[in-house]
Design an enzyme around this catalytic site. Sequence first.
Site, short mmCIF file in Angstrom:
data_model
loop_
_atom_site.label_atom_id
_atom_site.label_comp_id
_atom_site.label_asym_id
_atom_site.label_seq_id
_atom_site.Cartn_x
_atom_site.Cartn_y
_atom_site.Cartn_z
CB CYS A 161 -0.96 -0.01 1.19
SG CYS A 161 -0.20 -0.53 2.73
CG HIS A 188 -0.52 4.17 4.63
ND1 HIS A 188 -1.22 3.92 5.78
CD2 HIS A 188 -0.06 2.95 4.21
CE1 HIS A 188 -1.18 2.62 6.06
NE2 HIS A 188 -0.49 2.00 5.12
N1 NAP Z 1 -5.07 -3.18 5.63
C1 NAP Z 1 -4.47 -2.63 4.56
O1 NAP Z 1 -4.44 -1.39 4.39
C2 NAP Z 1 -3.85 -3.49 3.52
C3 NAP Z 1 -3.35 -2.89 2.37
C4 NAP Z 1 -2.78 -3.69 1.39
C5 NAP Z 1 -2.73 -5.05 1.57
N2 NAP Z 1 -3.21 -5.61 2.70
C6 NAP Z 1 -3.14 -7.06 2.83
O2 NAP Z 1 -4.45 -7.58 2.82
C7 NAP Z 1 -4.52 -8.72 3.67
C8 NAP Z 1 -5.63 -8.56 4.71
O3 NAP Z 1 -5.41 -7.37 5.43
P1 NAP Z 1 -6.51 -6.76 6.40
O4 NAP Z 1 -5.92 -5.48 6.86
O5 NAP Z 1 -7.86 -6.76 5.79
O6 NAP Z 1 -6.47 -7.81 7.62
P2 NAP Z 1 -7.62 -8.14 8.71
O7 NAP Z 1 -8.48 -6.95 8.97
O8 NAP Z 1 -6.90 -8.74 9.85
O9 NAP Z 1 -8.52 -9.25 8.00
C9 NAP Z 1 -8.03 -10.53 7.71
C10 NAP Z 1 -9.08 -11.31 6.95
O10 NAP Z 1 -8.53 -12.57 6.59
C11 NAP Z 1 -9.37 -13.60 7.09
N3 NAP Z 1 -8.57 -14.77 7.45
C12 NAP Z 1 -7.56 -14.83 8.33
N4 NAP Z 1 -7.08 -16.10 8.41
C13 NAP Z 1 -7.83 -16.84 7.56
C14 NAP Z 1 -7.84 -18.21 7.17
N5 NAP Z 1 -6.97 -19.08 7.69
N6 NAP Z 1 -8.75 -18.62 6.27
C15 NAP Z 1 -9.63 -17.74 5.73
N7 NAP Z 1 -9.67 -16.44 6.04
C16 NAP Z 1 -8.78 -15.99 6.95
C17 NAP Z 1 -10.05 -13.01 8.30
O11 NAP Z 1 -11.22 -13.74 8.58
P3 NAP Z 1 -11.85 -13.85 10.06
O12 NAP Z 1 -12.75 -12.66 10.23
O13 NAP Z 1 -12.61 -15.11 10.01
O14 NAP Z 1 -10.70 -13.86 11.02
C18 NAP Z 1 -10.34 -11.61 7.77
O15 NAP Z 1 -11.46 -11.62 6.91
C19 NAP Z 1 -3.12 -8.91 4.23
O16 NAP Z 1 -2.42 -9.78 3.38
C20 NAP Z 1 -2.54 -7.53 4.15
O17 NAP Z 1 -1.13 -7.53 4.06
C21 NAP Z 1 -3.77 -4.86 3.68
#
Ligand code: NAP
Length: 353
Positions: A146, A259
């Site tokens: 990001c 950010h």
């Molecule tokens: N946040 C950002 O700004 C951003 C920007 C770019 C990229 N990313 C990337 O996007 C991804 C998610 O980020 P996030 O910020 O959305 O994280 P998050 O809020 O912690 O959400 C994680 C998601 O993944 C699911 N999950 C976790 N373990 C799992 C499993 N074993 N099987 C199936 N689903 C699972 C969770 O489901 P449950 O609700 O069931 O736990 C939840 O829906 C990461 O790879 C991160 O690096 C994030």
Amino acid sequence: MPLWAARAAIADQEILMNPKPHIAIVGATGAVGVAMIQTLEKRKFPTGQLTLLASARSAGKEMTFRGRPLTVRELVRGSFEGVDIALFSAGASVSRQFAPLAVQAGGVVVDNSSAFRMDDAVPLVVPEINAEDIARHQGIIANPNCTTAITLMALYPLHRAFGVKRIFASSYQAVSGTGARAIEELQRQVQQIVAGQPVTREVYPHQIAFNVLPQVDVFLPGGYTKEEAKMENEGRKIMHHPSFRASVTCVRVPVYRAHSIAVSAEFEKPVTVEAARAVLRRAPGLDVVDNPAQQEYPLPLHATDKYNCQVGRLRQDCALDNGLCFWVAGDQLLKGAALNAVQIAEELLRIGG
Ligand SMILES: NC(=O)c1ccc[n+]([C@@H]2O[C@H](COP(=O)([O-])OP(=O)(O)OC[C@H]3O[C@@H](n4cnc5c(N)ncnc54)[C@H](OP(=O)(O)O)[C@@H]3O)[C@@H](O)[C@H]2O)c1
């Protein structure tokens, strides 16, 4: 070529993308997943069917799409039957395990994690910069880091005009970049401090409320963090600029969303503020907000929920030859994740898969 890529290449020759694709969101309950659902809806993406997937913890939870309830299902090996495009945002290990299964089932994966970004068989795409790379996908397309994506929205147009050699940058990264639990952590700590209670930590190694943390992700042997190294590595791949250099300090700040990055860039050609401003005004997906006399410059609060990134504080860099300083802010849940992924899906539809 990995097995999933070979299979996808064969499938590509036979199948054109469904114009009303069946979309799956892996990680639908997370910070990025929720933004993906909203972005598909707001941009009127022609979604034929939407499947919401998460871990067993969230199975059965109800979410809303186009005013209708949708039940979240547990991600399992067979989840991708009939899925045309799978938007992954559940972390790198989930992507490594399940993205190849989605491709083998005949779908195209747009992956938000770092799992495949530097894989030669996987295009790494910011559509405003290198949309043409999408066409050479073999089943998986990666969304960039990001902070890198937001920085490049301003840096790339300048690179086209003046040829960037290197940058020095510091980031000011919102807690939502870490995910839903980090948003709760900042809220909780602010309430604890206001109530005079002891501060509890679950996500970050130190208190984030009323503090800044000069660490995003884990440290690498040279002393930079993984997040900091992404700017140079991913920047080179996206801009097709193998000699690009980036020295970055990534900092987590107690901001909920969006950010900001302070950049000092050195170019091959001389660059004036006026010439840079003219270039940036024409750049897609970018607004110039740069009126210091009126205290107008990009702010994370103003960039929140906006598709466009914002650039300002343009000035000649006093310590670099052919140097320019600027400050860029963008909603990392949108341009750094959900919006960029949906833009890639839109491009996939436009080129027929
Ligand atoms: N946040 C950002 O700004 C951003 C920007 C770019 C990229 N990313 C990337 O996007 C991804 C998610 O980020 P996030 O910020 O959305 O994280 P998050 O809020 O912690 O959400 C994680 C998601 O993944 C699911 N999950 C976790 N373990 C799992 C499993 N074993 N099987 C199936 N689903 C699972 C969770 O489901 P449950 O609700 O069931 O736990 C939840 O829906 C990461 O790879 C991160 O690096 C994030």
